[in-house]
Design a protein around this motif. Structure first.
Motif, short mmCIF file in Angstrom:
data_model
loop_
_atom_site.label_atom_id
_atom_site.label_comp_id
_atom_site.label_asym_id
_atom_site.label_seq_id
_atom_site.Cartn_x
_atom_site.Cartn_y
_atom_site.Cartn_z
N PRO A 259 -0.07 -0.99 0.28
CA PRO A 259 -0.39 -0.31 -0.07
C PRO A 259 1.14 1.44 -0.31
CG PRO A 259 0.05 -1.06 2.11
CD PRO A 259 0.61 -1.72 1.69
N TYR A 260 0.14 2.39 -0.28
CA TYR A 260 0.93 3.74 -0.73
C TYR A 260 0.92 4.59 0.91
CZ TYR A 260 2.67 3.02 -4.87
OH TYR A 260 3.87 2.87 -5.81
N HIS A 261 1.71 4.79 1.02
CA HIS A 261 1.03 5.95 2.42
C HIS A 261 0.39 7.01 2.22
CE1 HIS A 261 1.92 9.29 5.70
NE2 HIS A 261 2.80 7.42 6.03
N ALA B 114 -5.95 -3.22 4.86
CA ALA B 114 -7.22 -4.20 5.36
C ALA B 114 -6.49 -5.61 5.50
CB ALA B 114 -7.84 -3.86 3.89
N ARG B 115 -5.71 -5.77 4.56
CA ARG B 115 -5.07 -7.35 4.44
C ARG B 115 -3.56 -6.98 6.40
NH1 ARG B 115 -3.96 -11.48 0.89
NH2 ARG B 115 -1.96 -12.22 1.92
N GLN B 116 -3.03 -6.22 5.39
CA GLN B 116 -2.03 -6.09 7.02
C GLN B 116 -2.61 -5.84 7.82
OE1 GLN B 116 -0.08 -1.83 5.76
NE2 GLN B 116 1.37 -2.73 4.39
N LYS B 117 -3.94 -5.33 8.06
CA LYS B 117 -4.26 -5.47 9.81
C LYS B 117 -5.56 -7.00 9.61
CE LYS B 117 -6.20 -0.80 9.51
NZ LYS B 117 -7.11 0.26 9.28
N VAL B 118 -5.04 -7.23 8.75
CA VAL B 118 -5.28 -8.95 9.26
C VAL B 118 -4.05 -9.38 9.54
CG1 VAL B 118 -6.29 -11.02 8.29
CG2 VAL B 118 -7.44 -8.97 8.10
N LEU B 119 -4.11 -9.43 9.57
CA LEU B 119 -1.94 -9.95 9.33
C LEU B 119 -1.40 -9.90 10.72
CD1 LEU B 119 -0.35 -9.78 6.21
CD2 LEU B 119 -1.18 -12.46 7.62
N ALA C 81 -5.35 -19.48 7.99
CA ALA C 81 -6.36 -19.15 8.95
C ALA C 81 -7.51 -17.85 8.72
CB ALA C 81 -6.95 -19.64 10.04
N ALA C 82 -6.52 -16.20 9.22
CA ALA C 82 -6.99 -15.52 9.15
C ALA C 82 -7.28 -14.43 8.39
CB ALA C 82 -6.11 -15.03 10.07
N LEU C 83 -6.64 -15.15 7.13
CA LEU C 83 -6.72 -14.74 5.56
C LEU C 83 -8.37 -15.12 5.09
CD1 LEU C 83 -3.23 -14.88 4.32
CD2 LEU C 83 -4.84 -12.61 4.88
N LYS C 84 -8.08 -16.58 4.85
CA LYS C 84 -9.28 -17.45 4.45
C LYS C 84 -10.81 -16.48 4.77
CE LYS C 84 -6.78 -21.55 3.23
NZ LYS C 84 -6.82 -22.80 3.62
N THR C 85 -10.85 -16.51 6.75
CA THR C 85 -12.11 -16.14 6.99
C THR C 85 -12.36 -14.65 6.92
OG1 THR C 85 -11.39 -17.32 9.22
CG2 THR C 85 -12.81 -15.13 9.74
N ALA C 86 -11.44 -13.87 6.72
CA ALA C 86 -11.78 -12.40 6.31
C ALA C 86 -11.36 -12.28 4.37
CB ALA C 86 -10.16 -11.32 5.98
N GLY C 87 -11.94 -13.63 4.06
CA GLY C 87 -11.60 -13.75 2.39
C GLY C 87 -11.31 -13.42 1.47
N MET C 88 -9.28 -13.31 2.12
CA MET C 88 -8.73 -13.03 1.51
C MET C 88 -7.86 -14.44 0.86
SD MET C 88 -7.19 -9.76 3.49
CE MET C 88 -8.29 -8.54 4.04
#
Length: 121
Positions: A46-48, A74-79, A108-115
């Motif tokens: 992501p860009y700042h 959003a992906r970073q937050k899940v991770l 598991a976290a990424l899959k749960t988030a649909g990623m």
């Protein structure tokens, strides 16, 4: 406020990197990567918001780039949440045990988030 949270600082640094490119492009072969026409605004990081502000100002930032950046944030937050969980549950374990557990928690976290976890082991 930390360096990475300072929108104005990142805005100014981005502006300098773009506007002064011709002055430093020959300093190192890798400097070519800083050329504005070589930027990939919709890739894997992501860009700042400070950089985005400058890119909008010069008319190169598009809505699809913002959409991609938002997805990546959003992906970073899940991770980050998954990482905190893994650390709390596996603190003190061996490196190999932690890595194996982290990969499971991460996927598991990424899959749960649909990623897409991209890789699982």
């Amino acid at each position: 406020i930390t360096y990475l949270e300072d929108e104005e600082m990142i805005y100014q640094q981005t502006k300098l990197m773009v506007t002064l490119y011709d002055q430093y492009k020959g300093a190192h072969p890798g400097a070519i990567g800083w050329a504005l026409d070589r930027q990939v605004f919709s890739w894997i990081l992501p860009y700042h918001k400070g950089a985005i502000r400058y890119f909008k100002e010069i008319g190169v930032w598009k809505p699809e780039y913002q959409e991609r950046t938002d997805e990546l944030v959003a992906r970073q937050k899940v991770l980050k949440t998954a990482w905190d969980k893994a650390k709390a549950e596996m603190g003190g374990k061996s490196k190999d045990e932690f890595v194996a557990y982290w990969m499971k928690v991460r996927a598991a976290a990424l899959k749960t988030a649909g990623m897409d976890p991209i890789w699982e082991q």
